[in-house]
Motif scaffolding. Sequence first.
Motif: not given
Length: 464
Positions: A45-46, A98-102, A111-112, A132-133
């Motif tokens: 991703k990204n 971890f426990r991240s989403n897009s 991605v954050h 992140e983000a």
Amino acid sequence: MRTKFNFFKLMSTSLLALFFCSLSFSQSDWKPLFNGKDFSNWEKKNGEAEYHIADGAIVGTSRAGTPNTFLCTKKMYSDFILELEVMVAPGLNSGIQFRSNSIKEYRNGRVHGYQSELDTSKRAWTGGIYDEARRGWLYPLTINSKGSAAFNNGAWNKVRIEAVGNTIKTFINGIQCANLVDEMTSEGFIGLQVHSIRDKAQEGKTIQWKNIMVVTENLEKYQTASQPHAKQVSFLDNELTQYEQRKGWRLLWDGKSTRGWKGDKSDAFPENGIEIVDGKIHFLKHQKSANFKRSGSIVTKERFDNFELEVDFMFRKGGNSGIKYFVDALTEGDGSTIGFEYQVLDKNHPDHNLGVQGNRTLGSLYDLIAAENLSEKSRGNIRANGPGRWNRARIIVNGGHVEHWINNIKVVEYNRFSQSMKNLIKKSKYNKHKGFGVGANGRILLQDHSPGDVWFKNVKIREF
């Protein structure tokens, strides 16, 4: 004898089988995230950094001209314990998401989420938690020197991440680095980051991950007890954890009432210009209207001497406020309610460029000492969030020793009884106030300053 021998042989065989059966059951709780052969359960991703497989490890290669790149599990995880080994080429920065989403709705798929830092710099924050983000640093290792020393640069390191309920812990080579309580995100993917690079000389350097295992069942069997050196940091709103209660913390504001607070020049809490809503104190935006009445600042009814105070605050563009301590309402001079002030100020406010050498900027000891990044010697600016985002102020007073922190970065340190402080006061706006700053105790104040529209929450204190 033959009968007796066979009986014990049978018993021994049965016990051994039972042991290995139990061991197999225990080991079966752990599942590999990477099969060592292909990326069938992963997706990129990204960014456009390259990932390949070598000797059973995932290898990410840094690439110039691309943003952060993430190799992410297709499966989502909520509560889990993750273990893996990682080696990062010196000079690179990386992390484990971890426990991240897009999702498209959030910054077009950026991605954050939570990241366990991998840091090869002298800063040494490997194992710290970065959002992140989103919110930035939640748990920098400025508050955990033992954890900061756990990472072996240029070698294989064992990383362990425990995310169970609202508690997140990280370990590097068996040493606890982070101890975080947060409820923003409960589920997401796991991702391996190749960070963007600015220095062309870093292109082609690698990060390697291997032996990636996760457990999502029977977590109580595998959870690790917190190690004493790893201070807990909580982002629960207006709520104390059991750890905080044991350490002597209490809420200075309960998140819903006016109990314990009053106007700075009144025995009552202000009726106008301020509201308590959704667990936040909001000083309303000042209106150019005859009907608008400012609230004025609010202060604690109690007085404090030695303490550690935490307050979360947020301002809008051009915002100006402050958190004052050792406050008294003086009748001499201009009658102002004064005290040492932790400056809360947006860089777009005119006062930002006034004063002397930045001593009116965010986090500064107002009009006396400019805030600077004392936790990262190689970094000039402090790690503060701008308008519309929350920051956390921490003020520590122990005798004459005082510290200001913002988002767990130390930005001011001084002795309020020192000769140098006396000299600073003589050259400041406080010179006309006799005995300023040397009182035995005082109140804590949240300031209503033009243009208003400033928010506070999570006001808590522990006394020494």
